[in-house]
Design a protein around this motif. Structure first.
Motif, short mmCIF file in Angstrom:
data_model
loop_
_atom_site.label_atom_id
_atom_site.label_comp_id
_atom_site.label_asym_id
_atom_site.label_seq_id
_atom_site.Cartn_x
_atom_site.Cartn_y
_atom_site.Cartn_z
N VAL A 32 28.48 -28.71 -4.42
CA VAL A 32 28.06 -27.87 -3.63
C VAL A 32 27.85 -26.33 -4.45
CG1 VAL A 32 29.51 -28.53 -1.74
CG2 VAL A 32 30.66 -27.27 -3.46
N GLY A 33 27.97 -26.61 -5.80
CA GLY A 33 27.56 -25.41 -6.81
C GLY A 33 28.16 -25.82 -8.13
N ILE A 34 28.05 -24.55 -8.88
CA ILE A 34 28.67 -24.85 -10.38
C ILE A 34 29.29 -23.54 -10.63
CG2 ILE A 34 26.33 -23.81 -11.07
CD1 ILE A 34 26.61 -25.65 -13.55
N VAL A 35 30.33 -23.71 -11.36
CA VAL A 35 30.86 -22.45 -12.00
C VAL A 35 30.68 -22.32 -13.36
CG1 VAL A 35 33.19 -23.44 -12.01
CG2 VAL A 35 33.15 -20.85 -11.93
N THR A 36 30.40 -21.16 -14.17
CA THR A 36 30.19 -21.15 -15.40
C THR A 36 31.30 -20.07 -16.22
OG1 THR A 36 28.67 -19.45 -15.21
CG2 THR A 36 27.81 -21.65 -15.43
N GLU A 37 31.15 -20.02 -17.40
CA GLU A 37 31.96 -19.01 -18.19
C GLU A 37 31.62 -17.65 -17.68
OE1 GLU A 37 32.38 -20.86 -22.35
OE2 GLU A 37 30.51 -20.68 -21.91
N ALA A 38 30.23 -17.53 -17.70
CA ALA A 38 29.83 -16.08 -16.91
C ALA A 38 30.52 -15.99 -15.64
CB ALA A 38 28.36 -16.22 -16.99
N ASP A 39 30.53 -16.72 -14.64
CA ASP A 39 30.98 -16.71 -13.40
C ASP A 39 32.67 -16.08 -13.40
OD1 ASP A 39 28.77 -17.14 -11.95
OD2 ASP A 39 29.22 -19.27 -12.17
N ILE A 40 33.40 -16.89 -14.47
CA ILE A 40 34.84 -16.61 -14.68
C ILE A 40 34.80 -15.13 -15.35
CG2 ILE A 40 36.80 -17.17 -16.18
CD1 ILE A 40 36.01 -19.35 -13.58
N LEU A 41 34.21 -14.75 -16.17
CA LEU A 41 34.11 -13.64 -16.65
C LEU A 41 33.79 -12.60 -15.76
CD1 LEU A 41 32.47 -13.92 -20.24
CD2 LEU A 41 34.85 -13.28 -19.72
N ARG A 42 32.86 -12.77 -14.88
CA ARG A 42 32.39 -11.79 -13.64
C ARG A 42 33.54 -11.55 -13.04
NH1 ARG A 42 28.43 -14.47 -12.32
NH2 ARG A 42 27.17 -13.59 -13.73
N GLY A 43 34.18 -12.80 -12.58
CA GLY A 43 35.35 -12.65 -11.57
C GLY A 43 36.62 -11.87 -12.39
N PHE A 44 37.03 -11.84 -13.64
CA PHE A 44 37.96 -11.26 -14.34
C PHE A 44 37.69 -9.61 -14.33
CE2 PHE A 44 39.37 -9.22 -18.35
CZ PHE A 44 40.71 -9.44 -18.36
N VAL A 45 36.37 -9.34 -14.49
CA VAL A 45 35.98 -7.89 -14.59
C VAL A 45 36.28 -7.26 -13.17
CG1 VAL A 45 33.86 -6.38 -14.85
CG2 VAL A 45 34.24 -8.17 -16.61
N TRP A 46 35.87 -8.10 -12.33
CA TRP A 46 35.83 -7.69 -10.81
C TRP A 46 37.39 -7.43 -10.49
CZ3 TRP A 46 37.79 -10.04 -6.31
CH2 TRP A 46 37.48 -9.25 -5.16
N LEU A 47 38.00 -8.37 -10.94
CA LEU A 47 39.51 -8.31 -10.60
C LEU A 47 40.34 -7.02 -11.30
CD1 LEU A 47 40.89 -11.86 -10.37
CD2 LEU A 47 40.68 -10.56 -8.62
N THR A 48 39.95 -6.89 -12.41
CA THR A 48 40.56 -5.88 -13.10
C THR A 48 39.74 -4.40 -12.82
OG1 THR A 48 38.91 -6.10 -15.24
CG2 THR A 48 41.22 -7.22 -14.93
N GLY A 49 38.88 -4.24 -11.92
CA GLY A 49 38.22 -2.94 -11.53
C GLY A 49 37.18 -2.67 -12.23
N GLY A 50 36.58 -3.50 -13.18
CA GLY A 50 35.19 -3.18 -13.80
C GLY A 50 34.27 -2.92 -12.99
N PRO A 51 33.03 -2.44 -13.69
CA PRO A 51 31.90 -1.94 -12.86
C PRO A 51 30.82 -2.99 -12.41
CG PRO A 51 31.65 -1.73 -15.25
CD PRO A 51 32.95 -2.13 -15.03
N THR A 52 31.52 -4.12 -11.67
CA THR A 52 30.61 -5.11 -11.37
C THR A 52 30.82 -5.49 -9.78
OG1 THR A 52 29.74 -7.31 -11.66
CG2 THR A 52 32.15 -6.96 -11.92
N ALA A 53 29.88 -5.96 -9.10
CA ALA A 53 29.80 -6.35 -7.84
C ALA A 53 30.70 -7.38 -7.53
CB ALA A 53 28.33 -6.52 -7.10
N ALA A 54 31.40 -7.57 -6.29
CA ALA A 54 32.06 -8.82 -5.91
C ALA A 54 31.47 -10.15 -6.65
CB ALA A 54 32.30 -8.86 -4.62
N PRO A 55 32.22 -11.02 -7.02
CA PRO A 55 31.62 -12.06 -7.86
C PRO A 55 30.96 -13.10 -6.95
CG PRO A 55 33.87 -12.20 -7.42
CD PRO A 55 33.87 -11.12 -7.01
N ALA A 56 31.15 -13.21 -5.60
CA ALA A 56 30.51 -14.22 -4.78
C ALA A 56 28.92 -13.92 -4.70
CB ALA A 56 31.17 -14.45 -3.53
N ALA A 57 28.16 -14.41 -5.52
CA ALA A 57 26.56 -14.24 -5.27
C ALA A 57 25.80 -15.29 -5.56
CB ALA A 57 26.35 -12.90 -6.50
N PRO A 58 25.55 -16.09 -4.53
CA PRO A 58 24.81 -17.37 -4.67
C PRO A 58 23.48 -16.89 -5.24
CG PRO A 58 25.37 -16.90 -2.30
CD PRO A 58 26.00 -15.71 -2.97
N ARG A 59 23.29 -17.47 -6.25
CA ARG A 59 21.97 -17.19 -6.89
C ARG A 59 21.25 -18.71 -7.37
NH1 ARG A 59 26.19 -15.28 -9.81
NH2 ARG A 59 26.12 -16.91 -11.37
#
Length: 150
Positions: free
Chosen positions: A120-147
């Protein structure tokens, strides 16, 4: 945060085991991905190939082979010959932390996401980092972005 919230899903980019390595490499370059999921004709996951797997199987720059010899050899090399068959996977309902631990423990950069035996998908290091940035209030959109990328 769950893996399903971070993963890339939807129309995944995959290859078949019989795909020539050069074609897989071109796909990865074009799509700007480092992990390519390998599926059989029925869509079942049979392996994963990384940009590193491909680089390790390309001839050395110091080879004495001619360009024609190299190209001939490379046209015969397939994804099925260089892919990792023993793929570590994770489910979409698992915690993202679990995915990060698996990646760290096994020194891998991506996990195919399986739900009931279905890819159903793949999760990469970049996805994990994106989620971390999002959780810590960083300047990125919500992590769920089917690409659709692996």
């Amino acid at each position: 945060m769950k893996v399903g919230e971070l993963m890339t899903g939807g129309n995944l980019i995959t290859a078949r085991p019989a795909t020539p390595v050069l074609e897989a490499r071109q796909t990865m370059l074009k799509e700007r991905i480092r992990h390519l999921l390998v599926t059989d004709e029925g869509g079942l996951l049979v392996g994963i190939v990384t940009d590193r797997d491909i680089r390790l199987n390309l001839p050395s720059q110091a080879t004495s082979l001619s360009v024609w010899e190299i190209n001939h050899l490379l046209t015969k090399l397939t994804v099925g010959e260089v892919m990792t068959r023993a793929v570590i996977t994770i489910g979409p309902d698992r915690e993202a932390r679990d995915a990060a631990v698996l990646m760290l423990d096994h020194a891998i950069g991506a996990l195919p996401v399986m739900d009931g035996g279905r890819l159903v998908g793949i999760v990469t290091e970049a996805d994990i980092l994106r989620g971390f940035v999002w959780l810590t209030g960083g300047p990125t959109a919500a992590p769920a972005a089917p690409r659709g990328r692996a």
